[in-house]
Design a protein around this motif. Structure first.
Motif, PDB file in Angstrom:
ATOM      1  N   CYS A  74       0.840  -1.192   0.000  1.00  0.00           N
ATOM      2  CA  CYS A  74       0.000   0.000   0.000  1.00  0.00           C
ATOM      3  C   CYS A  74       0.876   1.245   0.000  1.00  0.00           C
ATOM      4  CB  CYS A  74      -0.925  -0.002   1.209  1.00  0.00           C
ATOM      5  SG  CYS A  74      -2.072   1.393   1.247  1.00  0.00           S
ATOM      6  N   ILE A  75       0.762   2.046  -1.045  1.00  0.00           N
ATOM      7  CA  ILE A  75       1.516   3.294  -1.161  1.00  0.00           C
ATOM      8  C   ILE A  75       0.757   4.435  -0.494  1.00  0.00           C
ATOM      9  CG2 ILE A  75       2.449   4.990  -2.782  1.00  0.00           C
ATOM     10  CD1 ILE A  75       2.874   2.661  -4.749  1.00  0.00           C
ATOM     11  N   SER A  76      -0.549   4.517  -0.758  1.00  0.00           N
ATOM     12  CA  SER A  76      -1.382   5.542  -0.133  1.00  0.00           C
ATOM     13  C   SER A  76      -2.807   5.026  -0.033  1.00  0.00           C
ATOM     14  CB  SER A  76      -1.344   6.848  -0.941  1.00  0.00           C
ATOM     15  OG  SER A  76      -1.875   6.650  -2.244  1.00  0.00           O
ATOM     16  N   GLY A  77      -3.623   5.679   0.815  1.00  0.00           N
ATOM     17  CA  GLY A  77      -4.984   5.228   1.014  1.00  0.00           C
ATOM     18  C   GLY A  77      -5.039   4.017   1.932  1.00  0.00           C
ATOM     19  N   ALA A  78      -5.970   3.131   1.663  1.00  0.00           N
ATOM     20  CA  ALA A  78      -6.135   1.925   2.480  1.00  0.00           C
ATOM     21  C   ALA A  78      -6.964   0.912   1.702  1.00  0.00           C
ATOM     22  CB  ALA A  78      -6.813   2.252   3.803  1.00  0.00           C
ATOM     23  N   ALA A  79      -6.714  -0.360   1.969  1.00  0.00           N
ATOM     24  CA  ALA A  79      -7.439  -1.432   1.293  1.00  0.00           C
ATOM     25  C   ALA A  79      -7.475  -2.660   2.178  1.00  0.00           C
ATOM     26  CB  ALA A  79      -6.786  -1.766  -0.052  1.00  0.00           C
ATOM     27  N   VAL A  80      -8.354  -3.582   1.831  1.00  0.00           N
ATOM     28  CA  VAL A  80      -8.380  -4.889   2.477  1.00  0.00           C
ATOM     29  C   VAL A  80      -8.039  -5.922   1.411  1.00  0.00           C
ATOM     30  CG1 VAL A  80      -9.767  -6.622   3.659  1.00  0.00           C
ATOM     31  CG2 VAL A  80     -10.077  -4.199   4.195  1.00  0.00           C
ATOM     32  N   VAL A  81      -6.997  -6.703   1.679  1.00  0.00           N
ATOM     33  CA  VAL A  81      -6.610  -7.807   0.799  1.00  0.00           C
ATOM     34  C   VAL A  81      -7.203  -9.079   1.393  1.00  0.00           C
ATOM     35  CG1 VAL A  81      -4.703  -9.110  -0.215  1.00  0.00           C
ATOM     36  CG2 VAL A  81      -4.472  -6.629   0.164  1.00  0.00           C
ATOM     37  N   SER A  82      -8.040  -9.760   0.630  1.00  0.00           N
ATOM     38  CA  SER A  82      -8.717 -10.960   1.115  1.00  0.00           C
ATOM     39  C   SER A  82      -8.261 -12.172   0.324  1.00  0.00           C
ATOM     40  CB  SER A  82     -10.238 -10.799   0.991  1.00  0.00           C
ATOM     41  OG  SER A  82     -10.693  -9.719   1.778  1.00  0.00           O
ATOM     42  N   ILE A  83      -7.947 -13.233   1.030  1.00  0.00           N
ATOM     43  CA  ILE A  83      -7.493 -14.466   0.389  1.00  0.00           C
ATOM     44  C   ILE A  83      -8.204 -15.664   1.003  1.00  0.00           C
ATOM     45  CG2 ILE A  83      -5.223 -13.483  -0.137  1.00  0.00           C
ATOM     46  CD1 ILE A  83      -4.047 -15.059   2.149  1.00  0.00           C
ATOM     47  N   ILE A  84      -8.379 -16.708   0.218  1.00  0.00           N
ATOM     48  CA  ILE A  84      -8.920 -17.961   0.726  1.00  0.00           C
ATOM     49  C   ILE A  84      -7.768 -18.946   0.865  1.00  0.00           C
ATOM     50  CG2 ILE A  84     -10.382 -19.954   0.212  1.00  0.00           C
ATOM     51  CD1 ILE A  84     -12.379 -18.101  -1.069  1.00  0.00           C
ATOM     52  N   ASN A  85      -7.558 -19.422   2.090  1.00  0.00           N
ATOM     53  CA  ASN A  85      -6.527 -20.430   2.341  1.00  0.00           C
ATOM     54  C   ASN A  85      -7.081 -21.787   1.911  1.00  0.00           C
ATOM     55  OD1 ASN A  85      -4.884 -22.446   3.559  1.00  0.00           O
ATOM     56  ND2 ASN A  85      -4.155 -20.957   5.060  1.00  0.00           N
ATOM     57  N   PRO A  86      -6.530 -22.384   0.859  1.00  0.00           N
ATOM     58  CA  PRO A  86      -7.096 -23.635   0.360  1.00  0.00           C
ATOM     59  C   PRO A  86      -6.851 -24.825   1.277  1.00  0.00           C
ATOM     60  CG  PRO A  86      -5.080 -23.117  -0.816  1.00  0.00           C
ATOM     61  CD  PRO A  86      -5.371 -21.939   0.070  1.00  0.00           C
TER      62      PRO A  86
END
Length: 227
Positions: A74-86
């Motif tokens: 993340c350079i600027s702002g904000a986010a949610v990274v979502s992943i599914i653990n298989p």
């Protein structure tokens, strides 16, 4: 470490490139992705990247990279990274802010959602040209009959639900999305969409944009022709 067979004395050798010259996808002026792969910069070796710009609630659609892992910075702002653990069958959600990263192992299903405007993410891959399978293509190209039969669903409902997905989405929701406008969603409604994480204010505002999605050059092709 990959082995390089580049002739560094060649007049065609490249050491610099302007990512603004290779736009992979554009939804509008606030939501677009620039790309860099070995196609644009032939000395890259076994690495590549996406330069991602998002406004609030916009999503880099669920997808996989079957030949590369992905480090999201993340350079600027904000986010949610979502992943599914298989392996554990868990959906994991990782909020990131400037200076923070989230790692997506190779082949894992994942997506990114911006939680504020002017979010800027850098996605770095350990492949010269990462392969890409977007969820929109899986949904629109799998026959509704197969989905209905496999999961014991009503075929007519499946067809009606997926009918609006007519092309690869990349950044969603599509600019012509009407669903939330029709139900009168509040522009500042809070949605508990991240299990085990604090609620994220998604500010659901979907203005109309006349631009059509544009797929960039030499990036993420996997034997599919974009429309």
């Amino acid at each position: 470490m990959s082995v390089s067979y580049m002739d560094y004395t060649s007049p065609t050798v490249q050491f610099t490139y302007d990512l603004n010259n290779n736009q992979f996808f554009k939804k509008d002026n606030q939501n677009y992705i620039n790309a860099l792969s070995v196609v644009q910069l032939n000395t890259l070796g076994n690495t590549s990247l996406l330069d991602i710009f998002l406004s609030t609630s916009n999503v880099v659609e669920p997808h996989t990279h079957q030949n590369a892992s992905e480090l999201v910075y993340c350079i600027s702002g904000a986010a949610v990274v979502s992943i599914i653990n298989p392996f554990t069958k868990e959906l994991l959600n990782f909020p990131i802010q400037p200076g923070q990263v989230a790692n997506v192992p190779q082949g894992w299903w994942h997506y990114e959602i911006a939680t504020v405007d002017n979010t800027h993410l850098l996605a770095i891959f350990d492949a010269p040209i990462p392969e890409f399978i977007p969820g929109s293509d899986v949904l629109r190209l799998t026959p509704a009959q197969v989905l209905a039969h496999t999961y014991c669903l009503d075929e007519a409902q499946v067809k009606a639900t997926l009918a609006p997905i007519t092309q690869t989405v990349v950044i969603g929701p599509p600019s012509d999305c009407q669903t939330n406008k029709q139900v009168g969603a509040s522009a500042n409604q809070t949605y508990p969409i991240y299990p085990n994480q604090p609620n994220v204010n998604m500010h659901r505002q979907y203005p109309e944009y006349p631009q059509q999605p544009v797929i960039g050059n030499g990036w993420y092709y996997y034997h599919h022709t974009y429309e």
